[in-house]
Scaffold this motif. Structure first.
Motif, PDB file in Angstrom:
ATOM      1  N   GLU A 171     -23.892  -1.381  39.442  1.00  0.00           N
ATOM      2  CA  GLU A 171     -24.731  -2.517  39.867  1.00  0.00           C
ATOM      3  C   GLU A 171     -24.176  -3.839  39.328  1.00  0.00           C
ATOM      4  O   GLU A 171     -24.091  -4.834  40.046  1.00  0.00           O
ATOM      5  CB  GLU A 171     -26.157  -2.346  39.328  1.00  0.00           C
ATOM      6  CG  GLU A 171     -27.050  -1.456  40.156  1.00  0.00           C
ATOM      7  CD  GLU A 171     -28.416  -1.281  39.465  1.00  0.00           C
ATOM      8  OE1 GLU A 171     -29.062  -0.282  39.763  1.00  0.00           O
ATOM      9  OE2 GLU A 171     -28.801  -2.132  38.626  1.00  0.00           O
ATOM     10  N   ALA A 172     -23.810  -3.838  38.040  1.00  0.00           N
ATOM     11  CA  ALA A 172     -23.304  -5.077  37.415  1.00  0.00           C
ATOM     12  C   ALA A 172     -21.999  -5.497  38.075  1.00  0.00           C
ATOM     13  O   ALA A 172     -21.743  -6.688  38.280  1.00  0.00           O
ATOM     14  CB  ALA A 172     -23.102  -4.863  35.907  1.00  0.00           C
ATOM     15  N   GLY A 178     -16.701  -8.963  25.898  1.00  0.00           N
ATOM     16  CA  GLY A 178     -18.082  -9.365  26.174  1.00  0.00           C
ATOM     17  C   GLY A 178     -18.772  -8.490  27.221  1.00  0.00           C
ATOM     18  O   GLY A 178     -19.830  -8.850  27.746  1.00  0.00           O
ATOM     19  N   ALA A 179     -18.184  -7.319  27.503  1.00  0.00           N
ATOM     20  CA  ALA A 179     -18.759  -6.459  28.546  1.00  0.00           C
ATOM     21  C   ALA A 179     -20.150  -5.966  28.150  1.00  0.00           C
ATOM     22  O   ALA A 179     -21.061  -5.896  28.984  1.00  0.00           O
ATOM     23  CB  ALA A 179     -17.840  -5.275  28.829  1.00  0.00           C
ATOM     24  N   LEU A 180     -20.295  -5.643  26.863  1.00  0.00           N
ATOM     25  CA  LEU A 180     -21.598  -5.138  26.431  1.00  0.00           C
ATOM     26  C   LEU A 180     -22.680  -6.209  26.643  1.00  0.00           C
ATOM     27  O   LEU A 180     -23.733  -5.941  27.226  1.00  0.00           O
ATOM     28  CB  LEU A 180     -21.524  -4.702  24.963  1.00  0.00           C
ATOM     29  CG  LEU A 180     -22.620  -3.754  24.467  1.00  0.00           C
ATOM     30  CD1 LEU A 180     -22.150  -3.023  23.217  1.00  0.00           C
ATOM     31  CD2 LEU A 180     -23.921  -4.468  24.181  1.00  0.00           C
ATOM     32  N   SER A 181     -22.367  -7.430  26.211  1.00  0.00           N
ATOM     33  CA  SER A 181     -23.351  -8.515  26.371  1.00  0.00           C
ATOM     34  C   SER A 181     -23.612  -8.798  27.845  1.00  0.00           C
ATOM     35  O   SER A 181     -24.752  -9.092  28.241  1.00  0.00           O
ATOM     36  CB  SER A 181     -22.853  -9.784  25.680  1.00  0.00           C
ATOM     37  OG  SER A 181     -22.737  -9.564  24.297  1.00  0.00           O
ATOM     38  N   MET A 182     -22.565  -8.715  28.672  1.00  0.00           N
ATOM     39  CA  MET A 182     -22.750  -8.983  30.107  1.00  0.00           C
ATOM     40  C   MET A 182     -23.640  -7.915  30.735  1.00  0.00           C
ATOM     41  O   MET A 182     -24.456  -8.215  31.621  1.00  0.00           O
ATOM     42  CB  MET A 182     -21.382  -9.012  30.795  1.00  0.00           C
ATOM     43  CG  MET A 182     -21.365  -9.743  32.116  1.00  0.00           C
ATOM     44  SD  MET A 182     -21.429 -11.539  31.944  1.00  0.00           S
ATOM     45  CE  MET A 182     -22.843 -11.937  32.951  1.00  0.00           C
ATOM     46  N   MET A 183     -23.500  -6.669  30.271  1.00  0.00           N
ATOM     47  CA  MET A 183     -24.401  -5.609  30.764  1.00  0.00           C
ATOM     48  C   MET A 183     -25.842  -5.949  30.397  1.00  0.00           C
ATOM     49  O   MET A 183     -26.759  -5.754  31.204  1.00  0.00           O
ATOM     50  CB  MET A 183     -24.029  -4.247  30.155  1.00  0.00           C
ATOM     51  CG  MET A 183     -22.862  -3.532  30.788  1.00  0.00           C
ATOM     52  SD  MET A 183     -22.942  -3.322  32.582  1.00  0.00           S
ATOM     53  CE  MET A 183     -24.521  -2.522  32.833  1.00  0.00           C
ATOM     54  N   LEU A 184     -26.018  -6.482  29.188  1.00  0.00           N
ATOM     55  CA  LEU A 184     -27.383  -6.853  28.770  1.00  0.00           C
ATOM     56  C   LEU A 184     -27.931  -7.943  29.685  1.00  0.00           C
ATOM     57  O   LEU A 184     -29.088  -7.891  30.119  1.00  0.00           O
ATOM     58  CB  LEU A 184     -27.382  -7.345  27.319  1.00  0.00           C
ATOM     59  CG  LEU A 184     -26.900  -6.351  26.257  1.00  0.00           C
ATOM     60  CD1 LEU A 184     -26.883  -7.018  24.882  1.00  0.00           C
ATOM     61  CD2 LEU A 184     -27.799  -5.116  26.234  1.00  0.00           C
ATOM     62  N   PHE A 211     -38.149   1.984  26.055  1.00  0.00           N
ATOM     63  CA  PHE A 211     -36.694   1.774  25.874  1.00  0.00           C
ATOM     64  C   PHE A 211     -35.921   2.573  26.921  1.00  0.00           C
ATOM     65  O   PHE A 211     -35.336   3.616  26.614  1.00  0.00           O
ATOM     66  CB  PHE A 211     -36.273   2.193  24.455  1.00  0.00           C
ATOM     67  CG  PHE A 211     -36.776   1.265  23.387  1.00  0.00           C
ATOM     68  CD1 PHE A 211     -36.032   0.160  23.017  1.00  0.00           C
ATOM     69  CD2 PHE A 211     -37.998   1.492  22.778  1.00  0.00           C
ATOM     70  CE1 PHE A 211     -36.502  -0.708  22.041  1.00  0.00           C
ATOM     71  CE2 PHE A 211     -38.475   0.620  21.803  1.00  0.00           C
ATOM     72  CZ  PHE A 211     -37.739  -0.484  21.442  1.00  0.00           C
ATOM     73  N   PRO A 212     -35.917   2.095  28.193  1.00  0.00           N
ATOM     74  CA  PRO A 212     -35.274   2.887  29.250  1.00  0.00           C
ATOM     75  C   PRO A 212     -33.743   2.894  29.188  1.00  0.00           C
ATOM     76  O   PRO A 212     -33.124   3.745  29.810  1.00  0.00           O
ATOM     77  CB  PRO A 212     -35.761   2.220  30.540  1.00  0.00           C
ATOM     78  CG  PRO A 212     -36.146   0.837  30.152  1.00  0.00           C
ATOM     79  CD  PRO A 212     -36.588   0.898  28.714  1.00  0.00           C
ATOM     80  N   VAL A 213     -33.136   1.957  28.456  1.00  0.00           N
ATOM     81  CA  VAL A 213     -31.664   1.901  28.414  1.00  0.00           C
ATOM     82  C   VAL A 213     -31.188   1.741  26.962  1.00  0.00           C
ATOM     83  O   VAL A 213     -31.692   0.882  26.231  1.00  0.00           O
ATOM     84  CB  VAL A 213     -31.113   0.696  29.223  1.00  0.00           C
ATOM     85  CG1 VAL A 213     -29.588   0.825  29.370  1.00  0.00           C
ATOM     86  CG2 VAL A 213     -31.764   0.592  30.589  1.00  0.00           C
ATOM     87  N   LEU A 225     -27.488   7.242  34.540  1.00  0.00           N
ATOM     88  CA  LEU A 225     -28.106   5.911  34.508  1.00  0.00           C
ATOM     89  C   LEU A 225     -27.064   4.859  34.126  1.00  0.00           C
ATOM     90  O   LEU A 225     -26.962   3.803  34.773  1.00  0.00           O
ATOM     91  CB  LEU A 225     -29.260   5.902  33.493  1.00  0.00           C
ATOM     92  CG  LEU A 225     -29.887   4.526  33.239  1.00  0.00           C
ATOM     93  CD1 LEU A 225     -30.602   4.015  34.492  1.00  0.00           C
ATOM     94  CD2 LEU A 225     -30.846   4.574  32.052  1.00  0.00           C
ATOM     95  N   GLY A 226     -26.283   5.147  33.099  1.00  0.00           N
ATOM     96  CA  GLY A 226     -25.256   4.195  32.662  1.00  0.00           C
ATOM     97  C   GLY A 226     -24.267   3.901  33.778  1.00  0.00           C
ATOM     98  O   GLY A 226     -23.898   2.737  34.010  1.00  0.00           O
ATOM     99  N   ALA A 227     -23.820   4.939  34.489  1.00  0.00           N
ATOM    100  CA  ALA A 227     -22.851   4.754  35.575  1.00  0.00           C
ATOM    101  C   ALA A 227     -23.470   3.910  36.698  1.00  0.00           C
ATOM    102  O   ALA A 227     -22.817   3.040  37.276  1.00  0.00           O
ATOM    103  CB  ALA A 227     -22.402   6.113  36.103  1.00  0.00           C
ATOM    104  N   ARG A 228     -24.755   4.154  36.978  1.00  0.00           N
ATOM    105  CA  ARG A 228     -25.414   3.384  38.049  1.00  0.00           C
ATOM    106  C   ARG A 228     -25.546   1.910  37.651  1.00  0.00           C
ATOM    107  O   ARG A 228     -25.249   1.006  38.441  1.00  0.00           O
ATOM    108  CB  ARG A 228     -26.807   3.988  38.347  1.00  0.00           C
ATOM    109  CG  ARG A 228     -27.562   3.247  39.431  1.00  0.00           C
ATOM    110  CD  ARG A 228     -28.751   4.031  39.945  1.00  0.00           C
ATOM    111  NE  ARG A 228     -29.769   4.347  38.953  1.00  0.00           N
ATOM    112  CZ  ARG A 228     -30.640   3.483  38.456  1.00  0.00           C
ATOM    113  NH1 ARG A 228     -30.612   2.219  38.820  1.00  0.00           N
ATOM    114  NH2 ARG A 228     -31.547   3.870  37.564  1.00  0.00           N
TER     115      ARG A 228
END
Ligand SMILES: Cc1cc2nc3c(=O)[nH]c(=O)nc-3n(C[C@H](O)[C@H](O)[C@H](O)COP(=O)(O)OP(=O)(O)OC[C@H]3O[C@@H](n4cnc5c(N)ncnc54)[C@H](O)[C@@H]3O)c2cc1C
Ligand code: SF4
Ligand code: SF4
Length: 415
Positions: free
Chosen positions: A333-334, A108-114, A207-209, A326-329
């Motif tokens: 943050e998450a 569920g990491a992808l959803s948690m990032m969302l 669509f920044p991400v 951006l992805g790493a930042r």
């Protein structure tokens, strides 16, 4: 004589059709609204249907972004391993929200990032794919703006999706209200959106991400229907269907109108059925790992003593690849916000736990060569290290892949 002549066919779409190169992303429909729309064709794939002649700029736009025609990536100083593409950070992880970890395909990491992107105010909503309410084995594009909606869409759906087709509506919303969206799609969808962002700053602002997942290929609806048949049921008697998730990997589960469930293991649903229904474009895909996305998630399978992935049910763990700064930042943050737990991952183990991705990358050079020899159009790939991947294969395996593809391409039905 017919009353109306068919519209002059787009040269780009004609090339895609000639080579069976469509991945079904929907970018062409977004670039030519009202003239190209996505439709389901037998045996259950999403394909563009053109109803009016295209302008020169529409034609040029489709030729530039269609992932069926090609894809390019530039490492720009990032580590760029041959099989896995450019990245900044690669870790394992899972959602700290137990419900999301359970619902997700892996951890569920992808959803948690969302969810983090929403709560941190990075975006106001997410464009993603969920079950089609009118076709339980199919997909629909949804716009999620809270955790409940993200949880409903969690889990992998091994069926066609065209999440870019609705882009004009999202762009209109962004222009009117400033609403920004995170986008989740297959690697080919992510590549098309990245190409659209490069051509049009307004798309990049809306669509920044971009997020994606490892992708072994999209099966047709015939695959989903075959699972139902193997479970002793059919579409008429199915109220809801999950391909996996609700556990890791989770079972393919059909629920009838009385709430009764029938299910089969991931090993059986993907391994014995769905993988046999994957579209042609996916067999010559150079990017099953989402090189164009900011963040990509996958299954962080455990491997057995022989090095093969183990599909036994367990608490979910995602592989998380931050490909861009951006992805790493955002991942950091998450993590700092306590939404995701992460742990170290040794990239040297990735080839063993992702055998499908590994073999397809290594076989690609031979397959493309065979198709070129038979004058079949193929995607133009740049920066995807196809020759280097082929050199990891023994010569005999390259020859076998070459001859197998050649034989299939020369069959009369392949023309
Ligand atoms: C067709 C397909 C092939 C895959 N092949 C591989 C593979 O070879 N190796 C591997 O490790 N993983 C593969 N996966 C991905 C894997 O199943 C998990 O999605 C990934 O491990 C991330 O898990 P998660 O729990 O972090 O994601 P989750 O939290 O479950 O989030 C999944 C996200 O994917 C979106 N999604 C689901 N299905 C689709 C779809 N059809 N089109 C667009 N978006 C969709 C959902 O909307 C959701 O946002 C595949 C997934 C799909 C859909
Ligand atoms: S791959 Fe995408 S852009 Fe290309 S033809 Fe198919 S739907 Fe259209
Ligand atoms: S395998 Fe490649 S082309 Fe096929 S759906 Fe996945 S990313 Fe797209």
């Amino acid at each position: 004589m017919p009353d109306t002549l068919p519209p002059a066919q787009s040269a780009a779409l004609a090339r895609v059709a000639r080579g069976s190169l469509c991945a079904g992303c929907g970018a062409c429909a977004a670039l030519a609204p009202g003239k190209v729309s996505m439709t389901t064709v037998a045996p259950g794939y999403l394909r563009p249907e053109q109803s009016a002649p295209l302008s020169d700029s529409e034609e040029a736009g489709i030729a530039a972004v269609c992932p069926g025609l090609g894809q390019s990536v530039a490492a720009q100083g990032r580590p760029d391993p041959v099989l896995w593409g450019p990245y900044r950070e690669m870790v394992t992880g899972w959602a700290r929200d137990p419900a999301l970890r359970f619902a997700g395909a892996s951890g569920g990491a992808l959803s948690m990032m969302l969810a983090h992107l929403l709560t941190s105010g990075t975006v106001e909503a997410v464009v993603q794919v969920a079950a089609d309410p009118d076709l339980p084995i199919g997909n629909a594009t949804v716009v999620s703006s809270d955790l409940a909606a993200i949880t409903r869409a969690a889990g992998s759906r091994y069926a066609p999706s065209a999440p870019l087709a609705d882009l004009p509506a999202r762009m209109a919303e962004h222009a009117a209200t400033g609403r920004r969206f995170a986008f989740v799609g297959k690697p080919c969808d992510a590549a098309a959106l990245r190409a659209l962002c490069r051509r049009d700053p307004a798309v990049a602002a809306a669509f920044p991400v971009i997020l994606s997942f490892f992708c072994a290929g999209v099966p047709s609806h015939a695959g989903g229907a075959q699972i139902l048949a193997a479970l002793g049921t059919d579409l008429d008697h199915t109220a809801a269907f999950r391909f996996r998730g609700n556990g890791w990997p989770g079972r393919a589960t059909a629920t009838d109108r009385t709430g009764h469930e029938r299910s089969m293991s991931y090993h059986d649903s993907w391994g014995r059925i769905l993988s046999k229904h994957v579209q042609h474009r996916c067999k010559i895909c150079a990017d099953g790992t989402g090189v164009a996305a900011d963040i990509v998630c996958a299954d962080a399978w455990e491997s057995d003593a022989a090095g093969y992935p183990v599909f036994a049910e367990a608490e979910g763990v995602s592989l998380i690849v931050a490909r861009t700064e951006l992805g790493a930042r955002l991942l950091a943050e998450a993590r700092a916000a306590g939404q995701i737990t992460t742990g170290p991952f040794d990239i040297a183990t990735l080839a063993a736990i992702q055998p499908g991705q590994r073999e397809r990358r290594r076989a690609l050079f031979a397959r493309l060569l065979a198709l070129r020899l038979t004058a079949r159009p193929v995607p133009r790939y740049r920066g995807l290290q196809i020759a280097a991947a082929a050199r990891q294969n023994p010569l005999a395996r390259n020859v076998k892949n070459f001859l197998g593809t050649l034989r299939r391409a020369l069959r009369p039905s392949a023309r």
